[in-house]
Write an enzyme that holds these catalytic residues in place. Structure first.
Site, PDB file in Angstrom:
ATOM      1  N   SER A   9      -0.699  -5.190  -3.590  1.00 20.90           N
ATOM      2  CA  SER A   9      -1.574  -5.904  -2.877  1.00 20.90           C
ATOM      3  C   SER A   9      -3.033  -5.629  -2.910  1.00 20.90           C
ATOM      4  O   SER A   9      -3.818  -6.444  -3.034  1.00 20.90           O
ATOM      5  CB  SER A   9      -1.234  -5.921  -1.469  1.00 20.90           C
ATOM      6  OG  SER A   9       0.144  -5.660  -1.208  1.00 20.90           O
ATOM      7  N   ARG A  60       4.497  -2.137 -13.648  1.00 21.07           N
ATOM      8  CA  ARG A  60       5.485  -3.095 -14.045  1.00 21.07           C
ATOM      9  C   ARG A  60       5.143  -4.130 -15.205  1.00 21.07           C
ATOM     10  O   ARG A  60       4.295  -4.785 -14.845  1.00 21.07           O
ATOM     11  CB  ARG A  60       6.138  -3.635 -12.908  1.00 21.07           C
ATOM     12  CG  ARG A  60       7.013  -2.700 -12.343  1.00 21.07           C
ATOM     13  CD  ARG A  60       7.348  -3.242 -10.778  1.00 21.07           C
ATOM     14  NE  ARG A  60       6.673  -2.736  -9.700  1.00 21.07           N
ATOM     15  CZ  ARG A  60       6.730  -3.181  -8.485  1.00 21.07           C
ATOM     16  NH1 ARG A  60       7.672  -4.167  -8.060  1.00 21.07           N
ATOM     17  NH2 ARG A  60       5.954  -2.525  -7.605  1.00 21.07           N
ATOM     18  N   LYS A 101      -5.040   5.439   1.799  1.00 20.55           N
ATOM     19  CA  LYS A 101      -5.173   6.236   2.857  1.00 20.55           C
ATOM     20  C   LYS A 101      -4.120   7.178   3.106  1.00 20.55           C
ATOM     21  O   LYS A 101      -2.845   6.775   3.630  1.00 20.55           O
ATOM     22  CB  LYS A 101      -5.227   5.243   4.131  1.00 20.55           C
ATOM     23  CG  LYS A 101      -6.630   4.413   3.990  1.00 20.55           C
ATOM     24  CD  LYS A 101      -6.346   3.198   5.107  1.00 20.55           C
ATOM     25  CE  LYS A 101      -7.797   2.462   4.886  1.00 20.55           C
ATOM     26  NZ  LYS A 101      -7.849   1.037   5.646  1.00 20.55           N
ATOM     27  N   ALA A 142      -5.104  -6.913   2.767  1.00 21.43           N
ATOM     28  CA  ALA A 142      -5.199  -7.430   1.326  1.00 21.43           C
ATOM     29  C   ALA A 142      -4.830  -8.752   1.093  1.00 21.43           C
ATOM     30  O   ALA A 142      -5.597  -9.713   0.435  1.00 21.43           O
ATOM     31  CB  ALA A 142      -4.351  -6.653   0.364  1.00 21.43           C
ATOM     32  N   LYS A 193      -5.960   6.347  12.083  1.00 24.47           N
ATOM     33  CA  LYS A 193      -5.754   5.024  12.794  1.00 24.47           C
ATOM     34  C   LYS A 193      -4.260   4.316  12.486  1.00 24.47           C
ATOM     35  O   LYS A 193      -3.546   3.952  13.437  1.00 24.47           O
ATOM     36  CB  LYS A 193      -6.860   3.872  12.359  1.00 24.47           C
ATOM     37  CG  LYS A 193      -6.670   3.693  10.578  1.00 24.47           C
ATOM     38  CD  LYS A 193      -5.920   2.517   9.974  1.00 24.47           C
ATOM     39  CE  LYS A 193      -5.996   2.427   8.849  1.00 24.47           C
ATOM     40  NZ  LYS A 193      -5.177   1.172   8.180  1.00 24.47           N
ATOM     41  N   SER A 231       0.465  -5.407  11.020  1.00 28.40           N
ATOM     42  CA  SER A 231       0.346  -3.763  10.616  1.00 28.40           C
ATOM     43  C   SER A 231       1.647  -3.108  10.149  1.00 28.40           C
ATOM     44  O   SER A 231       2.388  -3.046  11.039  1.00 28.40           O
ATOM     45  CB  SER A 231      -0.742  -3.137  11.573  1.00 28.40           C
ATOM     46  OG  SER A 231      -0.334  -1.715  11.395  1.00 28.40           O
ATOM     47  N   GLU A 246       2.729   4.629   4.989  1.00 29.40           N
ATOM     48  CA  GLU A 246       1.974   5.787   4.824  1.00 29.40           C
ATOM     49  C   GLU A 246       1.499   6.610   5.919  1.00 29.40           C
ATOM     50  O   GLU A 246       1.535   8.024   5.864  1.00 29.40           O
ATOM     51  CB  GLU A 246       0.498   5.570   4.012  1.00 29.40           C
ATOM     52  CG  GLU A 246       0.606   5.679   2.737  1.00 29.40           C
ATOM     53  CD  GLU A 246      -0.755   4.989   2.000  1.00 29.40           C
ATOM     54  OE1 GLU A 246      -1.200   4.242   2.664  1.00 29.40           O
ATOM     55  OE2 GLU A 246      -0.800   5.591   0.834  1.00 29.40           O
TER      56      GLU A 246
HETATM   57  N1  LIG Z   1      -2.719  -3.592   1.823  1.00 24.75           N
HETATM   58  C1  LIG Z   1      -3.608  -3.437   2.443  1.00 24.75           C
HETATM   59  O1  LIG Z   1      -4.093  -4.381   3.244  1.00 24.75           O
HETATM   60  C2  LIG Z   1      -4.343  -2.288   2.535  1.00 24.75           C
HETATM   61  C3  LIG Z   1      -5.693  -2.370   2.898  1.00 24.75           C
HETATM   62  C4  LIG Z   1      -6.437  -1.027   2.728  1.00 24.75           C
HETATM   63  C5  LIG Z   1      -6.062   0.051   2.235  1.00 24.75           C
HETATM   64  N2  LIG Z   1      -4.781  -0.017   1.513  1.00 24.75           N
HETATM   65  C6  LIG Z   1      -4.205   1.236   0.899  1.00 24.75           C
HETATM   66  O2  LIG Z   1      -4.273   0.937  -0.577  1.00 24.75           O
HETATM   67  C7  LIG Z   1      -3.350   1.664  -1.300  1.00 24.75           C
HETATM   68  C8  LIG Z   1      -2.236   0.836  -1.751  1.00 24.75           C
HETATM   69  O3  LIG Z   1      -1.654   0.025  -0.799  1.00 24.75           O
HETATM   70  P1  LIG Z   1      -1.006  -1.369  -1.051  1.00 24.75           P
HETATM   71  O4  LIG Z   1      -0.826  -2.270   0.308  1.00 24.75           O
HETATM   72  O5  LIG Z   1      -1.799  -2.180  -2.171  1.00 24.75           O
HETATM   73  O6  LIG Z   1       0.358  -1.006  -1.659  1.00 24.75           O
HETATM   74  P2  LIG Z   1       1.331  -1.973  -2.546  1.00 24.75           P
HETATM   75  O7  LIG Z   1       2.677  -1.152  -2.180  1.00 24.75           O
HETATM   76  O8  LIG Z   1       1.235  -3.202  -2.400  1.00 24.75           O
HETATM   77  O9  LIG Z   1       0.968  -1.538  -3.937  1.00 24.75           O
HETATM   78  C9  LIG Z   1       1.007  -0.428  -4.678  1.00 24.75           C
HETATM   79  C10 LIG Z   1       1.171  -0.467  -6.192  1.00 24.75           C
HETATM   80  O10 LIG Z   1       0.845   0.592  -6.855  1.00 24.75           O
HETATM   81  C11 LIG Z   1       1.547   0.923  -7.723  1.00 24.75           C
HETATM   82  N3  LIG Z   1       1.822   2.393  -8.341  1.00 24.75           N
HETATM   83  C12 LIG Z   1       2.236   3.358  -7.666  1.00 24.75           C
HETATM   84  N4  LIG Z   1       2.189   4.364  -8.216  1.00 24.75           N
HETATM   85  C13 LIG Z   1       1.098   3.912  -9.113  1.00 24.75           C
HETATM   86  C14 LIG Z   1       0.859   4.670 -10.324  1.00 24.75           C
HETATM   87  N5  LIG Z   1       1.008   6.306 -10.365  1.00 24.75           N
HETATM   88  N6  LIG Z   1       0.198   4.163 -11.317  1.00 24.75           N
HETATM   89  C15 LIG Z   1      -0.232   2.950 -11.208  1.00 24.75           C
HETATM   90  N7  LIG Z   1       0.415   1.922 -10.309  1.00 24.75           N
HETATM   91  C16 LIG Z   1       1.278   2.859  -9.287  1.00 24.75           C
HETATM   92  C17 LIG Z   1       2.991   0.150  -7.455  1.00 24.75           C
HETATM   93  O11 LIG Z   1       3.688  -0.245  -8.611  1.00 24.75           O
HETATM   94  C18 LIG Z   1       2.591  -0.840  -6.535  1.00 24.75           C
HETATM   95  O12 LIG Z   1       2.444  -1.932  -7.460  1.00 24.75           O
HETATM   96  C19 LIG Z   1      -2.615   2.366  -0.064  1.00 24.75           C
HETATM   97  O13 LIG Z   1      -3.064   3.986   0.033  1.00 24.75           O
HETATM   98  C20 LIG Z   1      -2.942   1.737   1.288  1.00 24.75           C
HETATM   99  O14 LIG Z   1      -3.039   2.616   2.332  1.00 24.75           O
HETATM  100  C21 LIG Z   1      -3.908  -1.008   1.498  1.00 24.75           C
END
Ligand SMILES: NC(=O)c1ccc[n+]([C@@H]2O[C@H](COP(=O)([O-])OP(=O)(O)OC[C@H]3O[C@@H](n4cnc5c(N)ncnc54)[C@H](O)[C@@H]3O)[C@@H](O)[C@H]2O)c1
Length: 327
Positions: free
Chosen positions: A12, A34, A107, A139, A188, A251, A277
């Protein structure tokens, strides 16, 4: 200023940031694990697993992380994978990271080292050009171009202008204490889980905002001890992200707390995988608080419940008595 950016993680946040910065740079490479995601980005112009109806900008291409990455000509790399994956992912590509700016949005706190993601990235890459990007932003809103705020954590002042240009779609503030910015993102999540637990027992507005205030006070007590940035409390990574994560039902960590409080998810529940997380970081936060001699009863409340040592109602009642006894 920057013309090519690599984004590691095609989930995302990776997709959302790729779409956002693609209006500022010539080329964005989204690295995914993937094949179906990579193929959908390149052939259908969408990320079919995360945002199937969103048309991605034409200068975004996707590559598989298992192929040769060719990161060397990326001027910046954004790391958007779960924090538990960051060390091994950076280790795999460490030889290609010497001249790039490394931006982390992950995070989390590594356990038992209690290192933040910038500590981990520095240790693995030996590249000090590290930026943390953190703020109240979902996201699924960024990806559609809605306005959002974020804090850029960097101790390298020359990177500020570059980040301002790259993240022009955002309202930004800055901090030179990268670790404090990252710890706001960890804390948070802990308090969002706690607020969800609390709201499953106490559901009036007065009760909710009383607890929210107690959480923010505890978060500020912690930050006052560990942060070099004395203005951190008003920045997007702190007040804004805390409120978004603890208050909004979208959230994931707040939802986890609510579901545990309502007995939909059973405890112990400390090591959950990608989605929650905060549950992985709470033990580390409790240990950091002990190390700095900081009284953090709410973080301990979350830890006790997640580790299965207490239930939400009993622990919430204890917190009420504890707060009243301070008078
Ligand atoms: N989603 C949000 O709104 C948001 C906002 C701020 C920060 N974050 C942070 O961003 C990070 C990712 O969150 P997200 O929501 O995108 O998660 P998500 O689950 O949507 O996506 C994570 C992606 O990372 C991929 N992945 C995992 N291990 C990997 C690796 N070794 N190499 C390549 N790809 C890999 C997974 O296949 C997945 O597609 C987290 O740490 C989260 O805290 C997310």
């Amino acid at each position: 200023m920057i013309s090519k950016v690599g984004v590691i993680g095609a989930g995302s946040m990776g997709t959302a940031l790729a779409q956002s910065i693609s209006t500022r740079v010539e080329e964005v490479i989204l690295y995914g694990r993937r094949r179906e995601v990579v193929d959908s980005v390149n052939n259908l112009r969408c990320n079919k697993n995360y945002f199937p109806s969103l048309h991605l900008n034409p200068n975004i291409r996707a590559k598989l992380t298992s192929d040769s990455l060719d990161l060397a000509d990326c001027e910046a790399i954004i790391i958007t994978i779960p924090s538990s994956e960051v060390r091994s992912a950076v280790n795999t590509i460490r030889d290609e990271l010497s001249d790039t700016i490394l931006i982390t949005v992950a995070k989390g706190l590594e356990y038992p080292s209690l290192k933040t993601m910038s500590d981990v990235i520095l240790e693995e890459s030996k590249n000090p050009n590290i930026v943390s990007f953190s703020g109240p932003n979902f996201a699924d809103e960024i990806v559609y171009g809605h306005l959002a705020g974020a804090t850029i954590g960097t101790d390298n002042s020359s990177l500020r202008e570059i980040m301002s240009d790259l993240f022009r779609e955002f309202i930004l503030d800055f901090s030179d204490d990268v670790r404090a910015v990252e710890l706001c993102g960890v804390l948070k999540n802990v308090y969002a889980i706690g607020t969800g637990m609390w709201d499953s027992v106490y559901s009036n507005y007065n009760e909710h905002y009383m607890f929210l205030n107690m959480c923010y006070k505890e978060m500020c007590t912690f930050l006052r001890e560990i942060s070099r940035d004395k203005d951190i409390f008003t920045k997007f990574c702190c007040f804004g992200d805390f409120n978004l994560t603890a208050n909004v039902d979208k959230s994931r960590n707040r939802t986890l707390g609510l579901m545990i409080g309502k007995n939909i998810i059973k405890t112990p529940y400390l090591d959950s995988g990608v989605t929650f997380e905060g549950s992985k970081s709470v033990k580390g936060i409790v240990e950091l608080a002990d190390r700095h001699n900081i009284d953090m009863p709410i973080a301990k409340f979350v830890y006790d419940v997640l580790s299965g040592n207490n239930n939400v109602r009993k622990t919430a009642d204890f917190l009420v008595k504890y707060e009243s006894s301070k008078r």
